[in-house]
Design a protein around this motif. Structure first.
Motif, mmCIF file in Angstrom:
data_model
loop_
_atom_site.group_PDB
_atom_site.id
_atom_site.type_symbol
_atom_site.label_atom_id
_atom_site.label_comp_id
_atom_site.label_asym_id
_atom_site.label_seq_id
_atom_site.Cartn_x
_atom_site.Cartn_y
_atom_site.Cartn_z
ATOM 1 N N TYR A 204 1.184 -1.036 -0.321
ATOM 2 C CA TYR A 204 0.042 -0.067 0.035
ATOM 3 C C TYR A 204 0.840 0.959 -0.017
ATOM 4 N N LYS A 205 2.154 1.524 0.501
ATOM 5 C CA LYS A 205 2.863 2.317 0.795
ATOM 6 C C LYS A 205 3.604 2.416 -0.475
ATOM 7 N N GLN A 206 3.795 2.055 -1.556
ATOM 8 C CA GLN A 206 4.558 2.054 -2.311
ATOM 9 C C GLN A 206 3.502 2.374 -3.356
ATOM 10 N N ALA A 207 2.370 1.320 -3.688
ATOM 11 C CA ALA A 207 1.461 2.413 -4.789
ATOM 12 C C ALA A 207 0.872 3.941 -4.293
ATOM 13 N N PHE A 208 0.483 3.880 -2.713
ATOM 14 C CA PHE A 208 0.074 5.399 -2.746
ATOM 15 C C PHE A 208 0.961 6.432 -2.773
ATOM 16 N N GLY A 209 2.965 6.106 -2.130
ATOM 17 C CA GLY A 209 3.637 6.882 -2.848
ATOM 18 C C GLY A 209 3.509 6.985 -4.199
ATOM 19 N N LEU A 210 3.823 6.720 -6.133
ATOM 20 C CA LEU A 210 3.766 6.443 -6.881
ATOM 21 C C LEU A 210 2.312 7.379 -7.365
ATOM 22 N N LEU A 211 1.513 6.660 -6.582
ATOM 23 C CA LEU A 211 0.225 7.811 -7.089
ATOM 24 C C LEU A 211 -0.440 9.141 -6.445
#
Length: 278
Positions: free
Chosen positions: A58-65
């Motif tokens: 989740y943290k990776q996806a949120f950061g990229l988004l």
């Protein structure tokens, strides 16, 4: 591209094969466009390593988004933001009351009411001209925790006791019309089966029912919790919550509150910009 199967550790401690379609679906539900989904999922998949947790994903996806599309990223973080209303359940009760207010109800929280047999603490009482509703707001501050059959049985028994007496809300004597069980996470399968079978208990979870879930209600009514805001520090969010403020909308309508907790004009402008993006 990483083609080896990778297991991730879920919030409840169990291991699950990483399924990129689940990540795609979660991004899509928040309004992410297909190109952004493809880019984000590909990058997250390429960086997968054994032992990663669902929160790491989740943290990776949120950061990229967040780098690509801030307004959508803020919506993507909605579930985590509602969970940050804790650790106590009171801000969540206030949040649920605000949802009912938006639907045209008057509300009170933390009510002690007398049933036919015993007194009950009711998290939210909501009423309008047509209905009197009492709500059990079941808050969890860990994503892997579910409301199970025991919770559904307990809540239904309480509402059955309350349905046998008359109350005075809205200036008139009235019976209880509906009992709601609202949680910010999920229900177990057996809890859903019981609620569906009984019919007298309306159950609202993060993604249940498929339409008009808690997530749907929040987005439809634009009732985003202030914990969505990355421009506020944890201490600042906590102070606002302690003052009984749970919504971005309330902050926007009462900007002086931000001054009261010591924010500079520059930071207030950042907060208001982020709210407008939502």
């Amino acid at each position: 591209m990483n083609t080896e199967p990778v297991y991730i550790i879920k919030a409840d401690g169990t291991r699950e094969l990483f399924d990129r379609t689940k990540l795609e679906d979660s991004l899509r539900r928040s309004g992410t466009n297909e190109k952004e989904i493809l880019d984000i999922v590909s990058e997250v998949s390429d960086g997968m390593t054994p032992g990663m947790t669902s929160h790491d994903v989740y943290k990776q996806a949120f950061g990229l988004l967040y780098k690509k599309n801030k307004p959508v990223a803020l919506k993507y973080s909605l579930k985590r933001a509602v969970m940050e209303l804790g650790p106590s359940g009171f801000p969540f009760e206030k949040f649920v009351a605000e949802i009912f207010n938006n639907m045209g109800f008057e509300t009170l929280t933390g009510q002690t009411v007398k049933g036919f047999c015993v007194e009950h603490e009711v998290d939210v009482v909501a009423w309008n001209k047509e209905k009197l509703i009492m709500v059990e707001a079941k808050f969890h501050n860990q994503p892997g925790v579910k409301s199970d059959l025991k919770v559904a049985l307990y809540v239904k028994a309480r509402f059955e006791d309350l349905s046998k007496v008359t109350f005075n809300y809205g200036g008139k004597e009235r019976k209880l019309d509906e009992g709601w069980l609202v949680t910010n996470t999920k229900f177990t399968t057996t809890a859903i089966e019981y609620g569906s079978c009984q019919g007298a208990l309306r159950m609202i979870g993060w993604n249940y029912p498929p339409e008009e879930s808690l997530r749907d209600m929040i987005i439809k009514a634009k009732m985003h919790p202030l914990t969505c805001l990355s421009s506020l520090e944890g201490r600042e969010k906590k102070e606002l919550l302690q003052r009984g403020i749970v919504l971005c909308k309330t902050v926007e309508e009462n900007v002086e509150i931000l001054e009261d907790i010591g924010l500079t004009k520059e930071k207030i402008d950042k907060v208001l910009l982020e709210i407008s993006l939502l």
